[in-house]
Design a protein around this motif. Structure first.
Motif, PDB file in Angstrom:
ATOM      1  N   GLU A 154       0.824  -1.208   0.000  1.00  0.00           N
ATOM      2  CA  GLU A 154       0.000   0.000   0.000  1.00  0.00           C
ATOM      3  C   GLU A 154       0.857   1.257   0.000  1.00  0.00           C
ATOM      4  O   GLU A 154       0.547   2.249  -0.643  1.00  0.00           O
ATOM      5  N   THR A 155       1.967   1.187   0.758  1.00  0.00           N
ATOM      6  CA  THR A 155       2.840   2.358   0.878  1.00  0.00           C
ATOM      7  C   THR A 155       4.279   1.950   0.600  1.00  0.00           C
ATOM      8  O   THR A 155       4.615   0.770   0.533  1.00  0.00           O
ATOM      9  N   ASP A 156       5.124   2.967   0.480  1.00  0.00           N
ATOM     10  CA  ASP A 156       6.530   2.736   0.148  1.00  0.00           C
ATOM     11  C   ASP A 156       7.293   2.078   1.285  1.00  0.00           C
ATOM     12  O   ASP A 156       8.135   1.207   1.061  1.00  0.00           O
ATOM     13  N   GLY A 157       7.020   2.529   2.521  1.00  0.00           N
ATOM     14  CA  GLY A 157       7.864   2.127   3.631  1.00  0.00           C
ATOM     15  C   GLY A 157       7.189   1.196   4.601  1.00  0.00           C
ATOM     16  O   GLY A 157       6.729   0.108   4.233  1.00  0.00           O
ATOM     17  N   GLN A 158       7.081   1.626   5.855  1.00  0.00           N
ATOM     18  CA  GLN A 158       6.651   0.765   6.948  1.00  0.00           C
ATOM     19  C   GLN A 158       5.244   0.246   6.708  1.00  0.00           C
ATOM     20  O   GLN A 158       4.367   0.945   6.211  1.00  0.00           O
TER      21      GLN A 158
END
Length: 1021
Positions: A154-158
């Motif tokens: 869903e997101t780039d990081g965590q």
């Protein structure tokens, strides 16, 4: 050679045939042996194309030595550096494995490379404290093509709550360890690449920002731009296939709508169709019933271009951003909240405005070919399924954004937009194949090929074989068997697409000829899945080995054959003829002489300023500021006036006291009224006094300067309306206007010189939300105007509301002092105290004034006032200032009319030059002597011309002197030169005198001095 020969003899224009043959013989993309892309250069600004080249073309990367040294210096000292604790690392790894979902798809190698190179750019651009070894490791992965298996998230990081996977940037952190159980480990070991391991701080830096979303978005935006070009080409083929009318692409119609994106698309379509004999065959009524997919194609594809531009504007800063050190155990870089909505809008535009319309056009094109439509029905179903799938992904992202406005699912949005791009590619390929198929059926099979042989020199030489034929044969060859003449751009696209579908350059779709009026029929299964797959591969904007070259060839072909529109001046601007420039220069000289007479100095400032410098200084007129396109640096705007740049100049240069003038161009995105002197680009002539002086002293001199200028320009009778900002504010407060609406109401009052009170009152009530009673109370004030001292006495009477208001009492005292000073300088006579004057600019704080011509219809010709707080907006110290600005465009219009009227009355032209003497000759070989005499006059300060013709006719020389209103002619021939004299002809007095050559300059200077004393076509300088 065989392919080229086949193309030429099949009726394809030889130039297009050569270009098409070159396309399919082009080598694939860049190899690793080519020059590497340097990352981290000081001052370098990487582009989206750089990311795409590394991601798709296997272009190697190299770290800039200076950039590498900068990263190394920002790294922690070896003694203080600590890797992550092994126990913590194991916990992170186990948590990652437990959270990972096996049903989540993996990124493609192209996407993975885009993520890696984008993160590498951020690391090399910043001073995040990440060691150089980490950047070198990522570069080694790219160059060895050893890629981690990134899963979509869903997101780039965590990892976020509810998501199936952590982002690719978290997965990149794990890749930096190369643990034995990871698939990457064996490849790294075989390549001799040692994982750098990470510190806790480095892991946070890798997880921060939107490098994954931005990397994928680079592919989307740059691929989308190429695909938009092919979408336009496919639409043009469809237009030709049905013979559509193209009036909907008319340039004037597009410009009238004021939609830049649509105008650009329409221009491209017209260029592609230039020379086509297929468009325009359909009846006008039938064309109008085609629907928006055809008739609004420019507007709809223009919206796709706008969506691409919006996404580009958000992605580029991310690519050029710097990795920041973590703060409070959190990544320093954050994801831009607007990135996900922009990518979502791009996907929506691709599916809804490009792909769906392409399918609609393809079905309409195939209505005339039922057999072809039947062959392609399975392809339509396949593309429709892809579009529905992409729409579902986009819908999911949109729902997520609406349900939780605080979330930033940028990577999910990028994935959905990527699905939209791939589905749109399939739709464009289908439309292109449908258009090519119908055009082939209309044209029929190519002419029978001669026995195999190399093409003749004429065939191979860019079409000379066709061009050298007689008109009848040439026309037949261009039309082909079926008499089809395509646009020069669409012919190249058609040959490219048909070659891809049929197996290679020179190949055509197999058709069976038919007797006219019937059309040829296509062979069975020639439009099957294999053909569509081949066309899709050829049009793939990211992976096609030949598309880039085809686009270059197409651009070259279109530009070389593009119909040239008649050039015109941009709206709100104009050209000046030589005679007009002479009048303009005279006006500038008069104005400048007054400025200098009062001891002013000249300065200059840039024509553009930082956008933040200009915004918020002009009230509602701030919407008229011209913003420059963002070029990846500072946000800039063209200056709206010269006053705000002057205030910025005073603040930046720490100027205390200055009396300055400035003449320069300013720009306003207004609706121009050329006949009333309202332009979008125009000159202003400003005079300002900055610094602390006694009350009203500087103000009175500024008004005096304005009076002198208008008198010296001799424009006619004028008046200077004058008011005080404090009186306006007092009037608002007395009338009951809320303080937050003061400036808005003043802006409405400022329109009273253009609109009647009823219209202004209506604006106050309906648009500004003012109660009717308050508006009527304002009306009682704004009707007051008259002789300054008399009206001031009336306003100062005890019963008047102004006397009960402290601010208005102060303002009236200042005005009384100003009027006394103006009386002392003999400048009060044209001044009128007018309470309806309300300069709409936010920065005025005291006296305001505006000059108009009595009986004129050109609006104000000068305006100004006091602005004591403007400089303080740019510094910690306020510098009082007051000034006036002359609207030179309106002044020039009045002067030009007067000069032309005067010239017509005297039966002379308006002079464009200041030439005083024409050096003429009789006979041959006199040019050098004319030069000598002209030089003698120039050295004596006489303005002279000698003519460039070596042996001019006497009649031509006389006519030129009359046309240019040159007052004197110096004439000589062999006889005069032998006698050491010349003839001086006075064109005004119609006399002729012999003058010794050595006395010529003194004689002419005497005559010119007499003439100047009585001259007068132009105002004195």
């Amino acid at each position: 050679m065989q392919a080229l020969r086949t193309l030429i003899r099949s009726g394809v224009d030889p130039k297009i045939a050569q270009a098409t043959a070159r396309l399919f013989n082009s080598p694939p993309g860049m190899s690793a042996a080519q020059k590497a892309f340097t990352v981290g250069g000081i001052g370098a600004q990487p582009t989206l194309d750089d990311v795409v080249c590394v991601a798709t073309a296997r272009m190697p990367v190299a770290l800039d030595p200076a950039g590498a040294e900068r990263v190394k210096r920002a790294s922690p000292p070896p003694k203080s550096f600590q890797l992550e604790d092994a126990t913590a690392l194991q916990a992170i790894s186990e948590q990652q494995q437990a959270a990972s979902s096996k049903d989540v798809p993996l990124m493609s190698p192209t996407h993975t490379r885009a993520v890696l190179v984008t993160k590498l750019l951020q690391l090399m651009n910043g001073r995040s404290g990440v060691r150089l070894q980490v950047a070198e490791f990522i570069a080694a992965l790219l160059n060895a093509d050893i890629l981690p298996q990134f899963a979509w998230a869903e997101t780039d990081g965590q990892q976020q709550e509810g998501s199936k996977n952590a982002g690719p940037l978290v997965q990149l952190g794990h890749a930096c360890y190369g643990q034995p159980e990871q698939p990457l480990a064996s490849s790294l070991a075989a390549a001799g690449i040692v994982p750098p391991n990470l510190s806790p701080s480095e892991r946070l830096v890798l997880q921060g920002g939107a490098a994954a979303s931005a990397g994928v978005a680079c592919l989307l935006v740059q691929g989308g731009k190429k695909l938009l070009g092919m979408t336009q080409a496919g639409a043009a083929l469809s237009m030709e296939a049905i013979g559509m009318q193209t009036k909907v692409l008319d340039a004037d119609l597009m410009e009238a709508q004021g939609y830049k994106g649509a105008a650009a698309v329409a221009d491209e379509l017209r260029s592609l169709l230039e020379g086509s004999k297929r468009v325009g065959l359909m009846k006008a009524g039938e064309s109008e019933s085609l629907g928006d997919a055809f008739n609004a194609v420019a507007q709809r594809l223009g919206s796709v271009a706008d969506a691409l531009a919006s996404a580009y504007a958000l992605v580029r800063p991310e690519v050029q951003s710097e990795a920041l050190p973590p703060k409070a155990n959190r990544p320093g870089n954050v994801v831009a909240p607007s990135l996900a909505p922009a990518l979502l809008e791009l996907g929506r535009a691709l599916v809804g405005l490009a792909a769906r319309d392409a399918l609609t056009r393809a079905r309409r094109v195939l209505q005339s070919a039922p057999a072809a439509a039947e062959q392609m029905e399975a392809a339509f179903a396949q593309v429709e399924s892809s579009l529905q799938s992409a729409q579902q992904e986009l819908l999911s992202v949109g729902s997520l954004l609406l349900q939780d406005p605080s979330c930033s699912p940028s990577l999910t949005a990028a994935r959905a937009a990527d699905a939209a791009l791939r589905a749109t590619l399939a739709a464009i390929a289908l439309e292109s194949l449908a258009g090519v198929a119908v055009l082939r059926m209309l044209e029929g099979p190519p002419a029978p090929a001669a026995p195999a042989a190399d093409p003749t020199p004429q065939e191979a030489n860019a079409g000379k074989g066709a061009d050298n034929k007689k008109g009848g044969d040439k026309k037949k060859d261009k039309k082909g068997a079926g008499g089809v003449v395509l646009g020069k751009g669409t012919a190249l696209v058609r040959a490219f697409v048909e070659g891809a579908a049929a197996g290679g350059p020179g190949s055509v779709l197999p058709v069976t000829p038919a007797e006219p009026p019937a059309v040829a029929s296509l062979a069975a299964d020639c439009l099957g899945p294999q053909s569509l797959a081949a066309v899709t591969a050829a049009l793939d904007p990211l992976h096609s080995a030949v598309l880039d070259q085809m686009m270059v060839e197409l651009r070259s072909c279109v530009e070389a054959n593009q119909a040239r529109r008649k050039p015109k001046v941009a709206k709100g601007a104009r050209d000046f003829m030589p005679d007009q420039m002479a009048i303009r220069e005279a006006a500038f000289n008069i104005i400048t002489s007054v400025f200098k007479r009062h001891g002013a100095v000249s300065i200059d400032t840039p024509v553009f300023e930082l956008r933040e410098t200009l915004m918020g200084k002009y009230g509602e007129d701030s919407k008229l500021i011209y913003d420059l396109a963002d070029q990846g640096g500072e946000l800039l705007s063209l200056r709206y006036d010269l006053t705000v740049p002057f205030a910025r100049y005073v603040a930046v240069n720490s100027v205390g006291n200055i009396k300055r003038y400035h003449i320069g161009k300013v720009y306003r995105r207004d609706q121009p009224q050329m006949t009333r002197g309202r332009f979008r680009e125009f000159f202003q002539c400003d005079f300002d006094v900055a610094g602390a002086y006694a009350t009203m002293v500087a103000d009175s001199e500024v008004v005096k300067v304005l009076v002198e200028i208008l008198q010296d320009l001799q424009l006619g009778e004028f008046e200077i309306k004058l008011n005080h900002r404090k009186l306006l504010d007092s009037m608002m407060e007395i009338a009951g206007v809320p303080p937050q609406k003061f400036r808005a109401i003043c802006s409405a009052i400022d329109k009273l010189d253009k609109e009647p009170w009823e219209a202004v009152r209506s604006e106050m009530i309906e648009e500004k939300g003012l109660p009717a009673a308050v508006a009527d109370r304002i009306g009682d004030f704004v009707v007051l105007r008259g002789e300054p001292m008399a009206l001031l006495d009336k306003l100062s009477s005890p019963e008047h509301p102004f006397t009960q208001h402290p601010a208005s009492r102060d303002a009236m005292e200042e005005l009384r002092l100003l009027f006394k000073y103006l009386t002392a300088m003999n400048a009060l006579r044209p001044v009128v105290l007018d309470l309806s004057l309300a300069r709409g600019l936010d920065y005025y704080t005291g006296v305001i004034y505006e000059a108009t011509l009595k009986g004129g219809n050109v609006g104000s010709i000068a305006a100004g006032g006091r602005y004591d707080t403007l400089v303080g907006m740019f510094s910690s110290k306020d510098v009082p200032a007051v000034g006036v600005s002359i609207g030179i465009e309106r002044v020039f219009a009045i002067m030009e009319a007067k000069v032309r009227e005067r010239a017509a009355a005297q039966g002379q032209p308006v002079r464009a030059t200041e030439t005083e003497v024409l050096v003429a000759s009789i006979g041959n070989d006199m040019q050098m002597k004319r030069m000598e005499v002209a030089n003698m006059l120039w050295e004596a300060g006489v303005k002279a011309e000698f003519g460039f013709k070596p042996n001019p006719k006497m009649g031509d020389q006389l006519n030129y002197a009359l046309e240019q209103a040159i007052p004197f002619i110096v004439l000589f021939g062999d006889e005069e030169l032998s006698a050491g004299c010349v003839k001086v002809k006075d064109m005004g007095e119609k006399t002729e005198d012999k003058v010794p050559l050595q006395d010529l300059t003194s004689d002419l200077n005497r005559r010119l001095q007499i003439r100047r004393a009585h001259s007068g076509l132009l105002p004195p300088k």
